[in-house]
Design a protein around this motif. Sequence first.
Motif, PDB file in Angstrom:
ATOM      1  N   ILE A 120     -40.431 -46.373  -4.268  1.00  0.00           N
ATOM      2  CA  ILE A 120     -41.583 -45.489  -4.443  1.00  0.00           C
ATOM      3  C   ILE A 120     -42.843 -46.343  -4.492  1.00  0.00           C
ATOM      4  O   ILE A 120     -42.891 -47.364  -5.189  1.00  0.00           O
ATOM      5  CB  ILE A 120     -41.450 -44.667  -5.735  1.00  0.00           C
ATOM      6  CG1 ILE A 120     -40.266 -43.707  -5.632  1.00  0.00           C
ATOM      7  CG2 ILE A 120     -42.732 -43.877  -6.015  1.00  0.00           C
ATOM      8  CD1 ILE A 120     -40.011 -42.918  -6.891  1.00  0.00           C
ATOM      9  N   ILE A 121     -43.858 -45.947  -3.749  1.00  0.00           N
ATOM     10  CA  ILE A 121     -45.118 -46.705  -3.736  1.00  0.00           C
ATOM     11  C   ILE A 121     -45.966 -46.280  -4.925  1.00  0.00           C
ATOM     12  O   ILE A 121     -46.383 -45.119  -5.033  1.00  0.00           O
ATOM     13  CB  ILE A 121     -45.884 -46.484  -2.417  1.00  0.00           C
ATOM     14  CG1 ILE A 121     -45.069 -47.030  -1.240  1.00  0.00           C
ATOM     15  CG2 ILE A 121     -47.250 -47.157  -2.477  1.00  0.00           C
ATOM     16  CD1 ILE A 121     -45.714 -46.790   0.110  1.00  0.00           C
ATOM     17  N   ASP A 122     -46.209 -47.214  -5.812  1.00  0.00           N
ATOM     18  CA  ASP A 122     -47.078 -46.945  -6.962  1.00  0.00           C
ATOM     19  C   ASP A 122     -48.382 -47.697  -6.749  1.00  0.00           C
ATOM     20  O   ASP A 122     -49.211 -47.298  -5.951  1.00  0.00           O
ATOM     21  CB  ASP A 122     -46.378 -47.365  -8.242  1.00  0.00           C
ATOM     22  CG  ASP A 122     -47.145 -46.972  -9.495  1.00  0.00           C
ATOM     23  OD1 ASP A 122     -48.078 -46.161  -9.379  1.00  0.00           O
ATOM     24  OD2 ASP A 122     -46.812 -47.470 -10.578  1.00  0.00           O
ATOM     25  N   LYS A 123     -48.564 -48.812  -7.427  1.00  0.00           N
ATOM     26  CA  LYS A 123     -49.791 -49.598  -7.244  1.00  0.00           C
ATOM     27  C   LYS A 123     -49.585 -50.724  -6.242  1.00  0.00           C
ATOM     28  O   LYS A 123     -50.406 -50.950  -5.357  1.00  0.00           O
ATOM     29  CB  LYS A 123     -50.256 -50.152  -8.586  1.00  0.00           C
ATOM     30  CG  LYS A 123     -50.709 -49.075  -9.574  1.00  0.00           C
ATOM     31  CD  LYS A 123     -51.177 -49.684 -10.879  1.00  0.00           C
ATOM     32  CE  LYS A 123     -51.630 -48.601 -11.846  1.00  0.00           C
ATOM     33  NZ  LYS A 123     -52.066 -49.174 -13.147  1.00  0.00           N
ATOM     34  N   GLU A 124     -48.484 -51.455  -6.415  1.00  0.00           N
ATOM     35  CA  GLU A 124     -48.222 -52.591  -5.525  1.00  0.00           C
ATOM     36  C   GLU A 124     -46.725 -52.800  -5.421  1.00  0.00           C
ATOM     37  O   GLU A 124     -46.017 -52.777  -6.429  1.00  0.00           O
ATOM     38  CB  GLU A 124     -48.907 -53.855  -6.049  1.00  0.00           C
ATOM     39  CG  GLU A 124     -48.727 -55.065  -5.159  1.00  0.00           C
ATOM     40  CD  GLU A 124     -49.510 -56.281  -5.663  1.00  0.00           C
ATOM     41  OE1 GLU A 124     -48.902 -57.353  -5.805  1.00  0.00           O
ATOM     42  OE2 GLU A 124     -50.717 -56.123  -5.923  1.00  0.00           O
ATOM     43  N   ILE A 125     -46.226 -52.990  -4.203  1.00  0.00           N
ATOM     44  CA  ILE A 125     -44.800 -53.192  -3.964  1.00  0.00           C
ATOM     45  C   ILE A 125     -44.598 -54.509  -3.230  1.00  0.00           C
ATOM     46  O   ILE A 125     -45.203 -54.757  -2.186  1.00  0.00           O
ATOM     47  CB  ILE A 125     -44.210 -52.047  -3.118  1.00  0.00           C
ATOM     48  CG1 ILE A 125     -44.248 -50.724  -3.889  1.00  0.00           C
ATOM     49  CG2 ILE A 125     -42.777 -52.358  -2.709  1.00  0.00           C
ATOM     50  CD1 ILE A 125     -43.364 -50.686  -5.100  1.00  0.00           C
ATOM     51  N   SER A 126     -43.737 -55.363  -3.790  1.00  0.00           N
ATOM     52  CA  SER A 126     -43.343 -56.601  -3.111  1.00  0.00           C
ATOM     53  C   SER A 126     -42.144 -56.301  -2.216  1.00  0.00           C
ATOM     54  O   SER A 126     -41.149 -55.732  -2.678  1.00  0.00           O
ATOM     55  CB  SER A 126     -42.974 -57.679  -4.133  1.00  0.00           C
ATOM     56  OG  SER A 126     -44.092 -58.003  -4.933  1.00  0.00           O
ATOM     57  N   PRO A 178     -44.043 -38.141  -3.683  1.00  0.00           N
ATOM     58  CA  PRO A 178     -44.592 -39.483  -3.572  1.00  0.00           C
ATOM     59  C   PRO A 178     -44.298 -40.127  -2.218  1.00  0.00           C
ATOM     60  O   PRO A 178     -43.423 -39.677  -1.486  1.00  0.00           O
ATOM     61  CB  PRO A 178     -43.866 -40.244  -4.690  1.00  0.00           C
ATOM     62  CG  PRO A 178     -42.535 -39.570  -4.776  1.00  0.00           C
ATOM     63  CD  PRO A 178     -42.817 -38.113  -4.527  1.00  0.00           C
ATOM     64  N   LEU A 179     -45.036 -41.203  -1.936  1.00  0.00           N
ATOM     65  CA  LEU A 179     -44.792 -41.990  -0.736  1.00  0.00           C
ATOM     66  C   LEU A 179     -43.709 -43.028  -1.014  1.00  0.00           C
ATOM     67  O   LEU A 179     -43.588 -43.536  -2.132  1.00  0.00           O
ATOM     68  CB  LEU A 179     -46.069 -42.693  -0.295  1.00  0.00           C
ATOM     69  CG  LEU A 179     -47.193 -41.802   0.248  1.00  0.00           C
ATOM     70  CD1 LEU A 179     -48.437 -42.630   0.498  1.00  0.00           C
ATOM     71  CD2 LEU A 179     -46.760 -41.097   1.528  1.00  0.00           C
ATOM     72  N   TYR A 180     -42.929 -43.342   0.015  1.00  0.00           N
ATOM     73  CA  TYR A 180     -41.872 -44.350  -0.088  1.00  0.00           C
ATOM     74  C   TYR A 180     -42.077 -45.420   0.981  1.00  0.00           C
ATOM     75  O   TYR A 180     -42.650 -45.150   2.038  1.00  0.00           O
ATOM     76  CB  TYR A 180     -40.497 -43.716   0.153  1.00  0.00           C
ATOM     77  CG  TYR A 180     -40.021 -42.825  -0.958  1.00  0.00           C
ATOM     78  CD1 TYR A 180     -39.098 -43.267  -1.898  1.00  0.00           C
ATOM     79  CD2 TYR A 180     -40.495 -41.526  -1.071  1.00  0.00           C
ATOM     80  CE1 TYR A 180     -38.655 -42.450  -2.910  1.00  0.00           C
ATOM     81  CE2 TYR A 180     -40.061 -40.692  -2.093  1.00  0.00           C
ATOM     82  CZ  TYR A 180     -39.136 -41.158  -3.006  1.00  0.00           C
ATOM     83  OH  TYR A 180     -38.701 -40.349  -4.021  1.00  0.00           O
ATOM     84  N   VAL A 193     -43.299 -46.719   6.077  1.00  0.00           N
ATOM     85  CA  VAL A 193     -43.826 -45.890   4.987  1.00  0.00           C
ATOM     86  C   VAL A 193     -43.656 -44.423   5.372  1.00  0.00           C
ATOM     87  O   VAL A 193     -44.060 -43.998   6.458  1.00  0.00           O
ATOM     88  CB  VAL A 193     -45.310 -46.199   4.705  1.00  0.00           C
ATOM     89  CG1 VAL A 193     -45.875 -45.246   3.657  1.00  0.00           C
ATOM     90  CG2 VAL A 193     -45.461 -47.647   4.232  1.00  0.00           C
ATOM     91  N   CYS A 194     -43.025 -43.657   4.492  1.00  0.00           N
ATOM     92  CA  CYS A 194     -42.812 -42.238   4.770  1.00  0.00           C
ATOM     93  C   CYS A 194     -43.103 -41.403   3.534  1.00  0.00           C
ATOM     94  O   CYS A 194     -43.143 -41.933   2.411  1.00  0.00           O
ATOM     95  CB  CYS A 194     -41.388 -41.995   5.263  1.00  0.00           C
ATOM     96  SG  CYS A 194     -40.107 -42.560   4.131  1.00  0.00           S
TER      97      CYS A 194
END
Length: 438
Positions: free
Chosen positions: A325-331, A362-364, A405-406
């Motif tokens: 799930i995309i929150d603030k920052e994803i590594s 939410p975005l993934y 990203v979906c």
Amino acid sequence: MRDVINFIKDNTILSHNDYVVIGLSGGPDSMALLDILLEYRKEVKFNIVCAHVHHNIRKESDDEALFVENYCLENDVIFEMIKLDYNGNFTESLGHKLRYDFFNKIINKYNSKYLFTAHHGDDLVETILMRIVRGSSLNGYSGFESISKRDSYTILRPLVSVSKEEILKYLEDENIPYVIDNSNNDTCYTRNRYRKYILPKLKEEEENVHLKFLKFSNMLNELNEFISHYVDNIYQDIVQNNNIDIVKLKRCEHIIQLEIINRWLYNHYQDNILLVNDKHVDNIINMINNVKPNLTINIPNYQVIKSYDKLYIKQIYISSEYEYIIDKEISLPNGKIIKKVDISNMTSNYVTYLNSNDIKLPLYVRNYRLGDKMTIKNMKGHKKIKDIFINEKINLQERYNYPVVCDSNGEIVWLPGIKKSRFDIQNNTKCDIILEYH
């Protein structure tokens, strides 16, 4: 629920001071199963060990863990818990692996012969339907078994003949408390959509549809066991040094060919076998039957090579299936990050500008999967991601780990660093989501 106790009696050998482990979330299914074990404990004085997994994702998880711990204390049940830390990189497959790693640890600690899980009849229906739609092997289409043997213990699923409605009625009649995980209602998860939209329709046709699916599952398991025993006797003759003898394989019936190929693939993929589906197996079968003597096809992580009368498999890259799930920052596994920002001056494909009203949150972000398509900005119709990769000269080693990203409807809204979708609205005042890829 007397039939459930009879199932436990018929499939366990328990005596005084033995230990059994139960996966206990605190939800209705596992609390019903625990109560049944507590009833059986009155007849056979065994010890019950609760293995509780705190996934540390929802804010309610702390309260749920405390509820389970207190209930175990009140009922003389040993409480064991693990609190997981996903570092923002949770996936269902990772959660499943860590959960069973913990179960194995607790089973070894108490030298238990049995692990009880609360999978029920509705779970079986959902699993079978999802695998039919996705594509699977004969074993996969059967869903899961009520009894599964492991090296040192047995997994028992005594509720597999019981519906969710029966479980809830039992809890109400016996006044058993439980907690509710509201994420089970989130339709961004595939299983939840089957549970909410498809299963109720089947139950309108047949109230006890779960028993029909259980019979179907048992028949497939019996057939799979028969085929598996048959293949045991011929496998080493057909597969030598990990190479398939095509001449010998083609002498077999089609169903036997499928079992041999599925077993051959499993020996290479192991826990990552879900990367492979029935389309990959069909492609291998078609390659075997093709008159051309030399052919190569790509499947996740591997190339399958036909060279005259031999079939080889060669690892070409390592893919790690992920979905965050995309929150603030994803590594990301490729070493890059996707970051949500308030403002950006970038105009390249390394940024996308979105409106939350146009998409389902939410975005993934997940890795590329075969068959992915997207609608590209300023173009009509869908375009295959595979074709985009080819045009952009993205090599095979990169493709299966490449981020996509979906939204929660599965619509691809951005191919970071490569293409923007029709949802990109740069220079539009309605933009309220900005994502950058670095």
